[in-house]
Scaffold this motif. Structure first.
Motif, mmCIF file in Angstrom:
data_model
loop_
_atom_site.group_PDB
_atom_site.id
_atom_site.type_symbol
_atom_site.label_atom_id
_atom_site.label_comp_id
_atom_site.label_asym_id
_atom_site.label_seq_id
_atom_site.Cartn_x
_atom_site.Cartn_y
_atom_site.Cartn_z
ATOM 1 N N GLY A 384 57.729 -29.866 64.136
ATOM 2 C CA GLY A 384 57.404 -29.591 62.746
ATOM 3 C C GLY A 384 55.994 -29.941 62.340
ATOM 4 O O GLY A 384 55.641 -29.833 61.159
ATOM 5 N N ARG A 385 55.136 -30.319 63.292
ATOM 6 C CA ARG A 385 53.754 -30.670 62.969
ATOM 7 C C ARG A 385 52.887 -29.413 62.961
ATOM 8 O O ARG A 385 52.937 -28.604 63.895
ATOM 9 C CB ARG A 385 53.192 -31.665 63.977
ATOM 10 C CG ARG A 385 53.842 -33.034 63.953
ATOM 11 C CD ARG A 385 53.095 -33.994 64.870
ATOM 12 N NE ARG A 385 53.125 -33.530 66.252
ATOM 13 C CZ ARG A 385 54.040 -33.907 67.148
ATOM 14 N NH1 ARG A 385 55.023 -34.727 66.785
ATOM 15 N NH2 ARG A 385 53.984 -33.462 68.384
ATOM 16 N N ALA A 386 52.070 -29.280 61.923
ATOM 17 C CA ALA A 386 51.134 -28.161 61.849
ATOM 18 C C ALA A 386 49.849 -28.504 62.587
ATOM 19 O O ALA A 386 49.367 -29.639 62.522
ATOM 20 C CB ALA A 386 50.826 -27.841 60.389
ATOM 21 N N HIS A 387 49.313 -27.500 63.313
ATOM 22 C CA HIS A 387 48.054 -27.656 64.055
ATOM 23 C C HIS A 387 47.062 -26.628 63.508
ATOM 24 O O HIS A 387 47.372 -25.432 63.443
ATOM 25 C CB HIS A 387 48.273 -27.421 65.544
ATOM 26 C CG HIS A 387 49.207 -28.394 66.178
ATOM 27 N ND1 HIS A 387 48.793 -29.395 67.031
ATOM 28 C CD2 HIS A 387 50.560 -28.544 66.069
ATOM 29 C CE1 HIS A 387 49.835 -30.097 67.443
ATOM 30 N NE2 HIS A 387 50.923 -29.602 66.866
ATOM 31 N N ASP A 388 45.880 -27.108 63.159
ATOM 32 C CA ASP A 388 44.947 -26.191 62.496
ATOM 33 C C ASP A 388 43.521 -26.664 62.692
ATOM 34 O O ASP A 388 43.148 -27.744 62.259
ATOM 35 C CB ASP A 388 45.270 -26.131 61.000
ATOM 36 C CG ASP A 388 44.280 -25.259 60.240
ATOM 37 O OD1 ASP A 388 43.785 -24.284 60.836
ATOM 38 O OD2 ASP A 388 44.002 -25.559 59.073
ATOM 39 N N HIS A 389 42.722 -25.828 63.365
ATOM 40 C CA HIS A 389 41.291 -26.077 63.505
ATOM 41 C C HIS A 389 40.516 -24.848 63.010
ATOM 42 O O HIS A 389 39.493 -24.487 63.583
ATOM 43 C CB HIS A 389 40.939 -26.422 64.950
ATOM 44 C CG HIS A 389 41.712 -27.593 65.479
ATOM 45 N ND1 HIS A 389 41.675 -28.838 64.890
ATOM 46 C CD2 HIS A 389 42.592 -27.703 66.515
ATOM 47 C CE1 HIS A 389 42.467 -29.671 65.546
ATOM 48 N NE2 HIS A 389 43.040 -29.000 66.531
ATOM 49 N N ILE A 390 41.039 -24.240 61.964
ATOM 50 C CA ILE A 390 40.453 -23.039 61.328
ATOM 51 C C ILE A 390 40.384 -21.907 62.341
ATOM 52 O O ILE A 390 39.329 -21.505 62.818
ATOM 53 C CB ILE A 390 39.087 -23.312 60.695
ATOM 54 C CG1 ILE A 390 39.123 -24.611 59.873
ATOM 55 C CG2 ILE A 390 38.680 -22.150 59.810
ATOM 56 C CD1 ILE A 390 37.805 -24.936 59.174
ATOM 57 N N HIS A 391 41.550 -21.393 62.668
ATOM 58 C CA HIS A 391 41.710 -20.336 63.664
ATOM 59 C C HIS A 391 41.443 -18.979 63.020
ATOM 60 O O HIS A 391 42.044 -18.620 62.014
ATOM 61 C CB HIS A 391 43.132 -20.391 64.223
ATOM 62 C CG HIS A 391 43.322 -19.629 65.493
ATOM 63 N ND1 HIS A 391 43.509 -18.274 65.524
ATOM 64 C CD2 HIS A 391 43.362 -20.049 66.792
ATOM 65 C CE1 HIS A 391 43.669 -17.879 66.774
ATOM 66 N NE2 HIS A 391 43.579 -18.943 67.567
ATOM 67 N N LEU A 392 40.535 -18.207 63.619
ATOM 68 C CA LEU A 392 40.140 -16.926 63.026
ATOM 69 C C LEU A 392 41.294 -15.937 62.977
ATOM 70 O O LEU A 392 41.617 -15.382 61.916
ATOM 71 C CB LEU A 392 38.972 -16.325 63.815
ATOM 72 C CG LEU A 392 38.519 -14.944 63.345
ATOM 73 C CD1 LEU A 392 38.011 -14.978 61.913
ATOM 74 C CD2 LEU A 392 37.448 -14.380 64.272
ATOM 75 N N LEU A 393 41.946 -15.696 64.125
ATOM 76 C CA LEU A 393 42.996 -14.666 64.153
ATOM 77 C C LEU A 393 44.204 -15.067 63.333
ATOM 78 O O LEU A 393 44.878 -14.206 62.739
ATOM 79 C CB LEU A 393 43.402 -14.358 65.593
ATOM 80 C CG LEU A 393 42.646 -13.184 66.245
ATOM 81 C CD1 LEU A 393 41.160 -13.457 66.307
ATOM 82 C CD2 LEU A 393 43.186 -12.866 67.629
ATOM 83 N N ALA A 394 44.500 -16.370 63.275
ATOM 84 C CA ALA A 394 45.632 -16.812 62.458
ATOM 85 C C ALA A 394 45.424 -16.472 60.999
ATOM 86 O O ALA A 394 46.390 -16.331 60.244
ATOM 87 C CB ALA A 394 45.830 -18.312 62.623
ATOM 88 N N ASN A 395 44.184 -16.284 60.593
ATOM 89 C CA ASN A 395 43.899 -15.982 59.202
ATOM 90 C C ASN A 395 43.674 -14.501 58.932
ATOM 91 O O ASN A 395 44.170 -13.967 57.948
ATOM 92 C CB ASN A 395 42.699 -16.811 58.732
ATOM 93 C CG ASN A 395 43.100 -18.245 58.427
ATOM 94 O OD1 ASN A 395 43.622 -18.540 57.369
ATOM 95 N ND2 ASN A 395 42.878 -19.146 59.391
ATOM 96 N N ILE A 396 42.952 -13.817 59.799
ATOM 97 C CA ILE A 396 42.665 -12.406 59.502
ATOM 98 C C ILE A 396 43.842 -11.495 59.820
ATOM 99 O O ILE A 396 44.005 -10.444 59.188
ATOM 100 C CB ILE A 396 41.389 -11.911 60.220
ATOM 101 C CG1 ILE A 396 41.543 -11.957 61.743
ATOM 102 C CG2 ILE A 396 40.182 -12.704 59.751
ATOM 103 C CD1 ILE A 396 40.356 -11.344 62.490
ATOM 104 N N LEU A 397 44.703 -11.872 60.781
ATOM 105 C CA LEU A 397 45.802 -10.984 61.146
ATOM 106 C C LEU A 397 46.833 -10.807 60.029
ATOM 107 O O LEU A 397 47.300 -9.686 59.805
ATOM 108 C CB LEU A 397 46.460 -11.454 62.443
ATOM 109 C CG LEU A 397 45.656 -11.165 63.716
ATOM 110 C CD1 LEU A 397 46.301 -11.825 64.923
ATOM 111 C CD2 LEU A 397 45.489 -9.672 63.947
ATOM 112 N N PRO A 398 47.234 -11.859 59.299
ATOM 113 C CA PRO A 398 48.144 -11.618 58.177
ATOM 114 C C PRO A 398 47.565 -10.642 57.149
ATOM 115 O O PRO A 398 48.306 -9.883 56.513
ATOM 116 C CB PRO A 398 48.342 -13.015 57.571
ATOM 117 C CG PRO A 398 48.139 -13.943 58.723
ATOM 118 C CD PRO A 398 47.041 -13.307 59.517
ATOM 119 N N VAL A 399 46.246 -10.647 56.995
ATOM 120 C CA VAL A 399 45.597 -9.678 56.103
ATOM 121 C C VAL A 399 45.629 -8.291 56.721
ATOM 122 O O VAL A 399 45.954 -7.303 56.051
ATOM 123 C CB VAL A 399 44.140 -10.112 55.810
ATOM 124 C CG1 VAL A 399 43.416 -9.045 54.980
ATOM 125 C CG2 VAL A 399 44.124 -11.457 55.092
#
Length: 622
Positions: A384-399
């Motif tokens: 249940g831990r979130a991992h985030d280092h400002i991932h490009l594809l994780a952000n642009i793909l939902p768009v």
């Protein structure tokens, strides 16, 4: 006479029949012609209804095929020409100490001079980019195609005796990775060949897809897994787990990646070829591939797919970009079901798509959106831990897959602009904070994923195309082209620009002579920048995202089109000898277009007779 002016020595009689083209006639009314050509890469086509290519390699083998043979000079950047030999009969290319002896079993042949790396596909279909910067882009496309994409097809040469030879395409032509890699690599190998669009390239695409479908059907667990790799000895790596560097974490590599990708690959193949009969024959296996994804979706519409693209990032849970790309692939599968008239199946897969999309945009801890940071996280692990280092594809793909809300989209656009220098060190860095990955997140093979790779660029370019930013696409293409030219169009695996983990004055690391940037360059050039795309409802979709005015002529079999972008409109010409339909999306160029006779163009198919053209003009007020 200069070396550039010199013609190959031949036993036949040469007659000029055009600029750089000669007819060759066998001596004394014979039925055999021999030509002597310098050393360099050689390629021979084989087959009639189905095409194979035989590239030369270090083995010194004789290449035996028919109709088409090429011999290129050693120096990819030099002035020595390449030669295309065409004949209605068998062709062999035999190496010796002085170069190549090409023999045509025919009374006549055709000899065509090309530049060192021809601006043409392997069947001779040319491309001409009369655009600002177009010569560099065409040079790079040609260099990558002839230097990496064709030599990696080893079905009837190096791989001829492999247990799974047909559809076997290598990722690396030097050193490591002798296998073929259905998970991840096949997606981009296929996209590059779809982009080139020759009959040979499309036959290779079909065989690569059929290999994947067979491997999934033969999964010994019955789970329809697309294996990570198939090795020359026949070993199939269906299940690969890796430890983190500190050995505290473990994850499955590419649990669903190949299954998600192959659905898109099949859509692209059908959109390009319209081979509905093939689709109908294989629909059961295609649905099996979809089942391999569905079994990892929970009751809340969350895909627990572990690692998706990165080889060495330990993502033991649910990954944002896997969720987003699954949304897209289930939508594409529904479209394919509609093509077959299978409306119930189409509706069911759209339901899966909608469930995935709805879940994707939910806030943590149940979803992937971090409302405090106003961005999507990279992954959520099984604790249940979130991992985030400002991932490009994780952000642009939902768009890109139209799942993000307007507020989320606005936040993503702000994020991309804010972090642009880091994301665009070289197309494309996957995270803005790669130095922050921990030893529990990096795989035990090292941090080589934490840099730029072609697989990330593919979707980054799609994002910029969706924004209508041709200037960014041209800048990315030119950066890759210039980097490729430094090594005569032979590129490595990962590009880090001497940054963070690899500070040693080298710009790339990993495998040598790697497929990824060459294939993705071709895809970004043709699909995103030139905008010549497959479609289910037309022969071709023309959707340019050019930075400046100019003309594009593509003679490859998949295209056979010329278009001109100017201030006064977009002109499209059908270069084929049959009537064809074109759909146009010029939203990156004009606010709206009008038909020649008046009235707004609605984006529907336009039928053009052989040689006919149409000019769509800017609508009033544009």
């Amino acid at each position: 006479m200069t070396a550039l002016d010199a013609l190959p020595v031949t036993t036949g009689t040469l007659t000029s029949i055009g600029d750089g083209v000669w007819g060759v006639t066998a001596a004394d009314g014979g039925s055999t012609i021999e030509l002597r050509l310098p050393e360099g890469p050689a390629f021979v086509l084989d087959g009639a209804d189905e095409l194979f290519v035989l590239p030369s390699d270090a083995s010194g083998r004789t290449l035996s095929g028919s109709r088409v043979a090429w011999v290129l000079p050693v120096d990819a950047l030099g002035d020595e020409p390449a030669w295309l030999i065409e004949a209605d009969g068998p062709l062999t290319a035999e190496p010796d100490d002085s170069g190549w002896r090409v023999t045509a079993g025919a009374a006549s042949a055709r000899l065509t001079r090309h530049r060192a790396r021809p601006h043409a596909d392997v069947t001779g279909g040319r491309l001409t980019l009369d655009l600002p910067g177009g010569e560099l882009l065409a040079d790079a496309a040609a260099g990558f195609y002839w230097g990496t994409m064709l030599p990696s097809i080893i079905e009837r040469t190096t791989g001829a005796d492999y247990p799974d030879a047909i559809g076997y395409v290598r990722s690396t032509m030097k050193g490591m990775y002798a296998g073929t890699y259905p998970d991840v690599d096949h997606e981009f190998q296929i996209k590059g060949r779809i982009a080139w669009g020759s009959p040979l390239d499309l036959d290779v695409v079909r065989r690569m897809i059929e290999l994947q479908l067979r491997l999934m059907r033969e999964d010994p667990t019955g789970l329809w897994r697309d294996p990570c790799a198939v090795q020359p000895n026949g070993d199939r790596e269906y299940h690969v787990r890796r430890n983190s560097m500190d050995r505290t974490e473990n994850a499955v590599m590419f649990l669903v990646t190949g299954n998600v990708e192959v659905l898109e690959s099949i859509w692209l193949y059908i959109g390009r070829t319209k081979d509905v009969a093939w689709l109908e024959r294989h629909i059961a296996d295609i649905e099996g591939a979809a089942y391999g994804i569905e079994q990892h979706i929970d009751a809340f519409g969350r895909l627990w797919g572990d690692v998706y693209y990165e080889d060495q990032v330990i993502k033991d849970g649910r990954e944002t970009m896997a969720q987003a790309l699954a949304v897209r692939s289930f939508d594409l599968l529904a479209q394919l079901e509609e093509v077959l008239g299978r409306t119930e199946a189409a509706a069911r897969y759209r339901g899966v798509r909608d469930g995935l999309a709805a879940s994707l945009t939910q806030p943590l801890p149940g979803g992937w959106w971090d409302p405090d940071a106003s961005r999507f996280v990279d992954w959520v692990d099984r604790s249940g831990r979130a991992h985030d280092h400002i991932h490009l594809l994780a952000n642009i793909l939902p768009v890109l897959v139209c799942a993000a809300s307007p507020a989320q989209e606005a936040a993503v656009l702000d994020l991309v602009q804010r972090e642009l220098p880091e994301f665009q060190r070289f197309p494309t860095f996957l995270s803005a904070r790669i130095a922050d990955y921990t030893d529990a997140e990096i795989g035990d093979g090292g941090p080589y994923d934490l840099c730029a790779a072609g697989r990330y660029w593919c979707w980054d370019a799609a994002f910029w195309q969706s924004r209508g930013d041709g200037g960014m696409l041209r800048e990315q293409l030119e950066r890759v082209a210039r980097e490729g030219a430094r090594d005569a169009w032979i590129m490595g695996e990962r590009y880090d620009m001497n940054h963070v983990y690899y500070v040693d004055d080298k710009t790339w690391h990993g495998a040598e002579h790697y497929y990824e940037y060459p294939c993705v360059f071709s895809w970004v050039l043709f699909q995103e920048y030139l905008g010549v795309r497959p479609a289910l409802d037309a022969d071709l979709l023309i959707a340019p995202c050019l930075a400046e005015h100019g003309e594009v002529a593509l003679e490859q079999a998949a295209y056979r089109v010329r278009y001109r972008f100017a201030a006064d409109g977009l002109t499209i010409e059908n270069l084929a000898d049959v009537e064809r339909t074109f759909r146009v999306d010029a939203s990156a160029l004009f606010a709206a277009l009008a038909l020649p006779g008046g009235g707004t163009y609605d984006g529907g198919p336009l039928s053009l007779a052989p040689g006919a053209s149409v000019t769509l003009v800017p609508a009033l007020g544009d």
